[in-house]
Design a protein around this motif. Structure first.
Motif, PDB file in Angstrom:
ATOM      1  N   HIS A 199       0.817  -1.211   0.000  1.00 26.57           N
ATOM      2  CA  HIS A 199       0.000   0.000   0.000  1.00 26.57           C
ATOM      3  C   HIS A 199       0.854   1.265   0.000  1.00 26.57           C
ATOM      4  CE1 HIS A 199       1.060  -0.880   4.148  1.00 26.57           C
ATOM      5  NE2 HIS A 199       0.728   0.345   4.505  1.00 26.57           N
ATOM      6  N   ARG A 200       2.166   1.141   0.280  1.00 24.40           N
ATOM      7  CA  ARG A 200       3.014   2.342   0.276  1.00 24.40           C
ATOM      8  C   ARG A 200       4.330   2.146  -0.477  1.00 24.40           C
ATOM      9  NH1 ARG A 200       6.200   3.325   5.543  1.00 24.40           N
ATOM     10  NH2 ARG A 200       6.453   1.269   6.477  1.00 24.40           N
ATOM     11  N   ILE A 201       4.511   0.999  -1.124  1.00 22.55           N
ATOM     12  CA  ILE A 201       5.691   0.763  -1.961  1.00 22.55           C
ATOM     13  C   ILE A 201       5.233   0.384  -3.364  1.00 22.55           C
ATOM     14  CG2 ILE A 201       7.762  -0.624  -2.335  1.00 22.55           C
ATOM     15  CD1 ILE A 201       7.805  -1.237   0.659  1.00 22.55           C
ATOM     16  N   THR A 202       5.713   1.126  -4.354  1.00 20.45           N
ATOM     17  CA  THR A 202       5.475   0.785  -5.758  1.00 20.45           C
ATOM     18  C   THR A 202       6.827   0.588  -6.419  1.00 20.45           C
ATOM     19  OG1 THR A 202       3.464   2.130  -5.836  1.00 20.45           O
ATOM     20  CG2 THR A 202       4.476   1.525  -7.945  1.00 20.45           C
ATOM     21  N   ILE A 203       7.034  -0.569  -7.033  1.00 23.90           N
ATOM     22  CA  ILE A 203       8.293  -0.859  -7.716  1.00 23.90           C
ATOM     23  C   ILE A 203       8.043  -0.986  -9.219  1.00 23.90           C
ATOM     24  CG2 ILE A 203      10.132  -2.552  -8.061  1.00 23.90           C
ATOM     25  CD1 ILE A 203      10.113  -3.156  -5.129  1.00 23.90           C
ATOM     26  N   HIS A 204       8.837  -0.249  -9.983  1.00 26.41           N
ATOM     27  CA  HIS A 204       8.866  -0.396 -11.431  1.00 26.41           C
ATOM     28  C   HIS A 204      10.141  -1.173 -11.763  1.00 26.41           C
ATOM     29  CE1 HIS A 204       5.463   2.318 -12.034  1.00 26.41           C
ATOM     30  NE2 HIS A 204       5.962   3.000 -11.010  1.00 26.41           N
ATOM     31  N   TRP A 205       9.956  -2.456 -12.068  1.00 26.79           N
ATOM     32  CA  TRP A 205      11.070  -3.377 -12.216  1.00 26.79           C
ATOM     33  C   TRP A 205      11.858  -3.105 -13.501  1.00 26.79           C
ATOM     34  CZ3 TRP A 205      11.873  -6.226  -7.972  1.00 26.79           C
ATOM     35  CH2 TRP A 205      10.796  -6.435  -7.111  1.00 26.79           C
ATOM     36  N   GLY A 206      13.162  -3.262 -13.412  1.00 25.80           N
ATOM     37  CA  GLY A 206      14.005  -3.079 -14.574  1.00 25.80           C
ATOM     38  C   GLY A 206      13.620  -3.982 -15.730  1.00 25.80           C
ATOM     39  N   LYS A 207      13.158  -5.193 -15.429  1.00 25.81           N
ATOM     40  CA  LYS A 207      12.790  -6.147 -16.477  1.00 25.81           C
ATOM     41  C   LYS A 207      11.641  -5.650 -17.343  1.00 25.81           C
ATOM     42  CE  LYS A 207       9.642  -8.778 -13.498  1.00 25.81           C
ATOM     43  NZ  LYS A 207       8.411  -8.439 -14.252  1.00 25.81           N
ATOM     44  N   ASP A 208      10.876  -4.681 -16.824  1.00 25.01           N
ATOM     45  CA  ASP A 208       9.700  -4.184 -17.531  1.00 25.01           C
ATOM     46  C   ASP A 208       9.945  -2.825 -18.185  1.00 25.01           C
ATOM     47  OD1 ASP A 208       8.245  -6.415 -16.605  1.00 25.01           O
ATOM     48  OD2 ASP A 208       7.772  -5.368 -14.727  1.00 25.01           O
ATOM     49  N   ARG A 209      11.198  -2.397 -18.274  1.00 22.85           N
ATOM     50  CA  ARG A 209      11.504  -1.025 -18.697  1.00 22.85           C
ATOM     51  C   ARG A 209      10.868  -0.673 -20.038  1.00 22.85           C
ATOM     52  NH1 ARG A 209      15.839   1.405 -21.493  1.00 22.85           N
ATOM     53  NH2 ARG A 209      16.922  -0.589 -21.667  1.00 22.85           N
ATOM     54  N   GLN A 211       8.129  -1.455 -21.199  1.00 19.30           N
ATOM     55  CA  GLN A 211       6.689  -1.241 -21.085  1.00 19.30           C
ATOM     56  C   GLN A 211       6.333  -0.090 -20.138  1.00 19.30           C
ATOM     57  OE1 GLN A 211       7.856  -4.761 -20.857  1.00 19.30           O
ATOM     58  NE2 GLN A 211       7.612  -4.536 -23.082  1.00 19.30           N
ATOM     59  N   TRP A 212       7.323   0.583 -19.580  1.00 24.58           N
ATOM     60  CA  TRP A 212       7.025   1.654 -18.630  1.00 24.58           C
ATOM     61  C   TRP A 212       6.253   2.790 -19.287  1.00 24.58           C
ATOM     62  CZ3 TRP A 212      12.483   2.610 -16.063  1.00 24.58           C
ATOM     63  CH2 TRP A 212      12.756   1.562 -15.172  1.00 24.58           C
ATOM     64  N   SER A 213       5.387   3.401 -18.512  1.00 24.22           N
ATOM     65  CA  SER A 213       4.727   4.651 -18.879  1.00 24.22           C
ATOM     66  C   SER A 213       5.155   5.715 -17.883  1.00 24.22           C
ATOM     67  CB  SER A 213       3.202   4.483 -18.849  1.00 24.22           C
ATOM     68  OG  SER A 213       2.563   5.734 -18.764  1.00 24.22           O
ATOM     69  N   VAL A 214       5.763   6.780 -18.367  1.00 25.81           N
ATOM     70  CA  VAL A 214       6.209   7.843 -17.460  1.00 25.81           C
ATOM     71  C   VAL A 214       5.018   8.424 -16.700  1.00 25.81           C
ATOM     72  CG1 VAL A 214       7.266  10.138 -17.331  1.00 25.81           C
ATOM     73  CG2 VAL A 214       8.273   8.379 -18.806  1.00 25.81           C
ATOM     74  N   ASP A 215       3.904   8.602 -17.374  1.00 24.73           N
ATOM     75  CA  ASP A 215       2.715   9.147 -16.706  1.00 24.73           C
ATOM     76  C   ASP A 215       2.270   8.255 -15.553  1.00 24.73           C
ATOM     77  OD1 ASP A 215       2.653  11.315 -18.409  1.00 24.73           O
ATOM     78  OD2 ASP A 215       1.148  10.448 -19.748  1.00 24.73           O
ATOM     79  N   ASP A 216       2.314   6.950 -15.757  1.00 31.27           N
ATOM     80  CA  ASP A 216       1.931   6.025 -14.682  1.00 31.27           C
ATOM     81  C   ASP A 216       2.928   6.075 -13.532  1.00 31.27           C
ATOM     82  OD1 ASP A 216      -0.271   5.241 -16.136  1.00 31.27           O
ATOM     83  OD2 ASP A 216       0.630   3.364 -16.857  1.00 31.27           O
ATOM     84  N   ILE A 217       4.204   6.189 -13.865  1.00 31.83           N
ATOM     85  CA  ILE A 217       5.231   6.216 -12.827  1.00 31.83           C
ATOM     86  C   ILE A 217       5.047   7.417 -11.913  1.00 31.83           C
ATOM     87  CG2 ILE A 217       7.710   6.583 -12.443  1.00 31.83           C
ATOM     88  CD1 ILE A 217       8.213   4.787 -14.893  1.00 31.83           C
ATOM     89  N   VAL A 218       4.776   8.582 -12.491  1.00 29.58           N
ATOM     90  CA  VAL A 218       4.720   9.802 -11.672  1.00 29.58           C
ATOM     91  C   VAL A 218       3.329  10.085 -11.109  1.00 29.58           C
ATOM     92  CG1 VAL A 218       6.654  10.790 -12.958  1.00 29.58           C
ATOM     93  CG2 VAL A 218       4.303  11.396 -13.609  1.00 29.58           C
TER      94      VAL A 218
END
Length: 304
Positions: A199-209, A211-218
Motif C-alpha cells: 500500500h506504500r511501496i510501488t516498484i517499477h522493475w528493470g525487467k519491464d523497462r 513497457q514503462w509509462s512515465v505518466d503512470d510512474i509519476v
C-alpha cells in the motif's frame, strides 16, 4: 521584507572550487542561494566494490566541465536559484548512526533556512540521515528512488544502517510512501516486507523497462512533496561502471531524465541525494554523468 543576512554554522567552498566551478561574478552567498550542496563521503558498509568515499569530490571536480546552459529550459538555470557548496564532512565510519546524525544536522540547518539540500554521497546508507529533517517538515513526503536494488533488507551483515537497508530505514517512518525505479535485484528476505507494505511501496522493475509509462510512474507523485534519492547503479552497468555493484539491464540517460522532469511537473521536489559513485582513476565519464545528473535535478526542481 526582512533584510537580515542569513548565516550558516558550516563552512563553504570557494565558488571556483565548488559545484559547477563558478566565477566569482556569477556566484552568490549562502543568504542568496536556494540550493546547497552537502558533500558527505560516508563509506562504512560497502559489500562489494569500494571507493564511494571519493564520490562527492569527483562529482564536484567533474561539474566544472558541465555546460551551464540547459537546452531544455533554454537558459542558464543556476542563475535563477543560486548555489553554494559546503565543505566536505569527515563522517564517522565506525558508527554509521553517529554519521547519519551529523548528516541530519546539516540537512536540517539548510532546510530550516528554506533552501534545497542536495547531498552527494558516499554509500546509499546516507539517505536515512539526509531525509530525517524532511520527514519532520512534510506530512505528505513521498520518495522517488532510482536504484538497481530494492534496499529493503532489515540490516545486512550485522549493520542495521547498511547501504542494503537504506530504504527499509526510511520506511521505518510509517507515513512515508516509496516509488522505486529500475529495480532488478531483490532478495528473498525482502519479499515479506514488500508484500506487507504494497500500500506504500510501488516498484517499477528493470525487467519491464520497455513497457514503462512515465505518466503512470509519476501519477502517485501528483501534488506531493518529493524527496529524490538516486543510487547510480540504477543506471545500466555499461553506462555507469564506476559504482560498487554495476548491474546490467538498467536505466539509460533519457529514461531517468524523462522521469525526473515529469516528477518535477506534477509534484514538488524538495530535496535530493546522489550516491554510490566509486570513481575509476583515469576514467572521467561516470563522474561527469553524475555531476550533470545533479545539475539537471536542480534545474528541474528550482530552475523553471
Amino acid at each position: 521584507m526582512d533584510k537580515r543576512t542569513m548565516t550558516s554554522p558550516y563552512d563553504f567552498m570557494a565558488p571556483e572550487d565548488a559545484f559547477l566551478g563558478l566565477e566569482k561574478a556569477d556566484a552568490v552567498g549562502y543568504d542568496q542561494a536556494k540550493a546547497v550542496i552537502i558533500p558527505f563521503g560516508l563509506e562504512a558498509s560497502v559489500s562489494y566494490g569500494g571507493g564511494t568515499a571519493n564520490g562527492p569530490a569527483a562529482m564536484i571536480e567533474a561539474s566544472h566541465q558541465v555546460e551551464l546552459f540547459d537546452e531544455d529550459l533554454w537558459c542558464e538555470p543556476f542563475r535563477r536559484y543560486g548555489i553554494v557548496t559546503m565543505e566536505g564532512a569527515n563522517p564517522n565510519k565506525k558508527d554509521i548512526a553517529v554519521a547519519l546524525g551529523c548528516l541530519s544536522d546539516r540537512t536540517s540547518s539548510v532546510l530550516k533556512d528554506g533552501k534545497f539540500p542536495f547531498v552527494f554521497g558516499g554509500e546509499h546508507s546516507i539517505t536515512p540521515g539526509a531525509i530525517n529533517p524532511f520527514l519532520e517538515k512534510y506530512d505528505d513526503l513521498i520518495v522517488l528512488h532510482f536504484d538497481a536494488h530494492a534496499d529493503l533488507r532489515d540490516g545486512y551483515e550485522g549493520e542495521h544502517y547498511s547501504h542494503a537497508a537504506a530504504l527499509r530505514r526510511v520506511l521505518d517512518h510509517p507515513t512515508v510512501e516509496l516509488v522505486s525505479i529500475g529495480i532488478r535485484n531483490i532478495s528473498a528476505e525482502e519479499i515479506p516486507f514488500l508484500e506487507a507494505n504494497e500500500h506504500r511501496i510501488t516498484i517499477h522493475w528493470g525487467k519491464d523497462r520497455e513497457q514503462w509509462s512515465v505518466d503512470d510512474i509519476v501519477a502517485p507523485l501528483k501534488g506531493r512533496n518529493i524527496y529524490l534519492t538516486f543510487d547510480l547503479d540504477g543506471f545500466d552497468g555499461s553506462l555507469m561502471p564506476a559504482t560498487g555493484t554495476p548491474e546490467p539491464g538498467g536505466l539509460f540517460w533519457n529514461d531517468a531524465i524523462n522521469i525526473i522532469k515529469a516528477a518535477s511537473e506534477v509534484g514538488t521536489i524538495v530535496g535530493a541525494d546522489i550516491n554510490e559513485l566509486a570513481p575509476i582513476d583515469g576514467f572521467h565519464a561516470p563522474n561527469f554523468l553524475a555531476a550533470k545528473l545533479a545539475y539537471k535535478i536542480l534545474n528541474y526542481s528550482l530552475g523553471r
